[in-house]
Write a protein that holds these residues in place. Structure first.
Motif, PDB file in Angstrom:
ATOM      1  N   SER A  94       0.822  -1.212   0.000  1.00 25.01           N
ATOM      2  CA  SER A  94       0.000   0.000   0.000  1.00 25.01           C
ATOM      3  C   SER A  94       0.854   1.260   0.000  1.00 25.01           C
ATOM      4  N   LEU A  95       2.045   1.177   0.617  1.00 22.03           N
ATOM      5  CA  LEU A  95       2.956   2.324   0.670  1.00 22.03           C
ATOM      6  C   LEU A  95       3.897   2.373  -0.535  1.00 22.03           C
ATOM      7  N   HIS A  96       3.725   1.418  -1.453  1.00 23.96           N
ATOM      8  CA  HIS A  96       4.557   1.343  -2.665  1.00 23.96           C
ATOM      9  C   HIS A  96       6.036   1.154  -2.316  1.00 23.96           C
ATOM     10  N   ILE A  97       6.278   0.356  -1.272  1.00 21.81           N
ATOM     11  CA  ILE A  97       7.651   0.005  -0.894  1.00 21.81           C
ATOM     12  C   ILE A  97       8.003  -1.310  -1.582  1.00 21.81           C
ATOM     13  N   THR A  98       9.031  -1.290  -2.406  1.00 17.21           N
ATOM     14  CA  THR A  98       9.361  -2.471  -3.221  1.00 17.21           C
ATOM     15  C   THR A  98      10.531  -3.286  -2.678  1.00 17.21           C
ATOM     16  N   ASP A  99      11.320  -2.703  -1.765  1.00 17.54           N
ATOM     17  CA  ASP A  99      12.514  -3.413  -1.290  1.00 17.54           C
ATOM     18  C   ASP A  99      12.346  -3.961   0.125  1.00 17.54           C
ATOM     19  N   PHE A 100      11.091  -4.124   0.563  1.00 16.69           N
ATOM     20  CA  PHE A 100      10.853  -4.640   1.918  1.00 16.69           C
ATOM     21  C   PHE A 100      10.808  -6.158   1.903  1.00 16.69           C
ATOM     22  N   ASN A 101      11.461  -6.767   2.883  1.00 18.25           N
ATOM     23  CA  ASN A 101      11.455  -8.217   3.031  1.00 18.25           C
ATOM     24  C   ASN A 101      11.123  -8.556   4.480  1.00 18.25           C
ATOM     25  N   ALA A 102       9.983  -9.194   4.690  1.00 16.77           N
ATOM     26  CA  ALA A 102       9.553  -9.534   6.056  1.00 16.77           C
ATOM     27  C   ALA A 102      10.299 -10.777   6.528  1.00 16.77           C
ATOM     28  N   SER A 103      11.589 -10.609   6.769  1.00 17.47           N
ATOM     29  CA  SER A 103      12.435 -11.730   7.164  1.00 17.47           C
ATOM     30  C   SER A 103      12.366 -11.960   8.668  1.00 17.47           C
ATOM     31  N   ASN A 104      12.946 -13.071   9.113  1.00 18.25           N
ATOM     32  CA  ASN A 104      12.997 -13.346  10.550  1.00 18.25           C
ATOM     33  C   ASN A 104      13.809 -12.280  11.277  1.00 18.25           C
ATOM     34  N   GLY A 105      14.878 -11.822  10.635  1.00 16.02           N
ATOM     35  CA  GLY A 105      15.693 -10.775  11.250  1.00 16.02           C
ATOM     36  C   GLY A 105      14.911  -9.488  11.426  1.00 16.02           C
ATOM     37  N   TRP A 106      14.135  -9.117  10.395  1.00 21.83           N
ATOM     38  CA  TRP A 106      13.340  -7.885  10.512  1.00 21.83           C
ATOM     39  C   TRP A 106      12.303  -7.995  11.622  1.00 21.83           C
ATOM     40  N   ILE A 107      11.578  -9.122  11.673  1.00 19.08           N
ATOM     41  CA  ILE A 107      10.509  -9.218  12.666  1.00 19.08           C
ATOM     42  C   ILE A 107      11.076  -9.230  14.084  1.00 19.08           C
ATOM     43  N   ASN A 108      12.265  -9.815  14.272  1.00 17.02           N
ATOM     44  CA  ASN A 108      12.882  -9.793  15.599  1.00 17.02           C
ATOM     45  C   ASN A 108      13.270  -8.370  15.998  1.00 17.02           C
ATOM     46  N   ARG A 109      13.824  -7.625  15.045  1.00 15.94           N
ATOM     47  CA  ARG A 109      14.183  -6.231  15.335  1.00 15.94           C
ATOM     48  C   ARG A 109      12.932  -5.391  15.579  1.00 15.94           C
TER      49      ARG A 109
END
Length: 489
Positions: A109-124
């Motif tokens: 929805s925010l037109h973000i193309t380089d986002f990856n919902a990885s395990n590292g991201w969710i932990n941070r």
């Protein structure tokens, strides 16, 4: 003199410092204690000044983090946090995969193309926002006793600078304002998302202080901005607003908050207002005379005074009046007419006015506000006799959601601070216009009431109020230059 270097302290370290201070504050001054803890005096004073906020952050988690880092996708995470608050307010179970899936949709929805919902991201993300997973045991409504105990320990500090009259609680509830007992089982347990039930509902916000001396004007939200029943009506005993589904929204709540803030600013009073974490209660509202405190999530059934019986008694008072209305129509069929939003407003305002200060004091005390209310005997409010023959009737709409469930797009607009809700001048309802009595009819009604009231015990106050009403009618007649012959028509 040795200079003590400043250092970043974790939340856990600040909590330990507060514990030491509480233990030694009676025998050691702040300068001595700072030296003992090897802290600059200014650092100690800052910690003491912010002790309530520190304890609240500690309660929410993230005890080892020293500084709040901003993630690469800050706006995405802010929207996601708002969505999580909404989901938990609705008592929805949340898992890691659900958070990741929702984050991907927000990124899209925010037109973000380089986002990856990885395990590292969710932990941070979890660490940045103090999010922890807990196993849900038993019913979803179960209140964690640890959260209640922590809140009870924090509450006296929140209240210490406020008199009982300056401690307030506010909450909304849904009301099926036309519902009679013979229809009660049709809607039992429903959450009112449409259909006939939705058409006959209002949302009401009630707010009162802990000693019961001040009940603020009710906020009533209906569907139509200008219902037909408001024709000929020049004043209301409540504040009325409209929303297409008769729901509370963040915008309306902020408007109400700012109006209350202005009210107390004029009175030169500073108050503390406790509210729950429902999706319609945005955070970060700038107020001048109100300290806004959010109750712990999923614990309002124990910690919110309004939920300890105030709203229950208000609904009972409303439905008692509703039944009396229909009984009167049975005795006098000529008086029968459809129940309108205006009728509902008059009845709910009368029921609010009738709630005793002792009832409100008891409910605040039951919610843990013991140190700042007068000493009263806790007594459960008994259900009015006329309602006892209809089990469950007075609480039939307890599960009605009083607020709007916001979409991802709405949450993004909230974060961008650009949300503007267009309110149509909706006059398409089924209510009839409110009939207007002539001056002669009004005076006749006052005289009938005066004779009735005079036959009751301890009716002096009521008679004085009737005199006031009579004077108001006469003044209105004079203003409109009513001829004396009009009184004999």
């Amino acid at each position: 003199m040795t200079t003590i270097k400043r250092k970043a302290l974790s939340l856990q370290e600040k909590i330990e410092i507060l514990k030491v201070f509480d233990e030694k504050s009676q025998t050691t001054n702040q300068t001595q204690l700072a030296a003992e803890l090897q802290l600059p005096v200014s650092t100690l004073r800052t910690i003491l000044k912010n002790r309530v906020e520190i304890k609240e952050k500690y309660r929410l988690g993230g005890v080892q983090r020293k500084k709040q880092k901003i993630g690469k996708f800050d706006k995405l995470e802010k929207v996601l946090v708002e969505w999580l608050h909404q989901a938990r307010a609705l008592k929805l179970p949340i898992s890691g995969p659900i958070i990741c899936e929702k984050a991907r949709k927000i990124a899209e929805s925010l037109h973000i193309t380089d986002f990856n919902a990885s395990n590292g991201w969710i932990n941070r993300f979890k660490n940045r926002n103090g999010i922890v997973y807990r196993q849900i045991s038993g019913e979803s409504e179960t209140v964690a006793q640890q959260d209640v105990d922590t809140w009870m320990a924090t509450l006296p500090e929140l209240l210490q600078n406020y008199e009982p009259r300056d401690i307030f609680n506010a909450d909304e509830f849904g009301l099926f304002f036309k519902l009679m007992p013979n229809k009660s089982y049709v809607f039992k347990g429903e959450t009112c998302h449409g259909g006939k039930a939705n058409k006959e509902r209002l949302t009401v916000l009630a707010c009162a202080n802990s000693d019961g001396s001040e009940k603020l004007r009710l906020l009533v939200i209906g569907k139509a901005k200008n219902p037909r029943c408001f024709k000929n009506v020049r004043s209301l005993p409540v504040t009325y607003d409209a929303q297409s589904r008769a729901w509370m929204t963040g915008i309306r709540f902020i408007d109400w908050l700012k109006a209350v803030d202005d009210h107390f600013q004029i009175k030169c009073r500073r108050i503390i207002l406790f509210i729950d974490n429902c999706p319609a209660h945005p955070k970060g509202v700038e107020l001048k005379n109100i300290k806004l405190v959010y109750l712990p999530p999923n614990a309002t059934s124990k910690l919110q005074p309004m939920d300890q019986g105030i709203i229950k008694v208000l609904k009972q008072g409303y439905r008692t009046r509703l039944i009396h209305r229909y009984l009167q129509e049975m005795e006098d069929p000529d008086s029968k007419r459809p129940l309108t939003v205006h009728d509902a407003i008059l009845n709910i305002a009368a029921a609010w006015e009738a709630i005793k200060p002792e009832t409100i004091q008891n409910c605040f005390k039951k919610a843990g506000f013991r140190n700042n209310v007068v000493d009263v005997v806790l007594e459960e409010e008994g259900e009015p006799l006329i309602l006892q023959g209809f089990p469950g009737y007075s609480s039939i709409d307890d599960n009605v959601a009083p607020y709007e469930i916001q979409s991802i797009e709405d949450l993004i607009e909230n974060v961008n601070n650009t949300q503007k809700e267009a309110l149509s001048d909706n006059d398409e309802d089924e209510d009839e216009s409110t009939p207007v009595l002539s001056n002669a009819q009004a005076l006749s009604a006052v005289n009938d009431l005066r004779r009735y009231v005079a036959s009751l015990n301890q009716s002096e106050d009521a008679l004085q109020k009737l005199n006031y009403i009579e004077n108001l009618v006469i003044a209105n007649a004079s203003f409109n230059q009513t001829k004396i012959s009009d009184y004999f028509k």
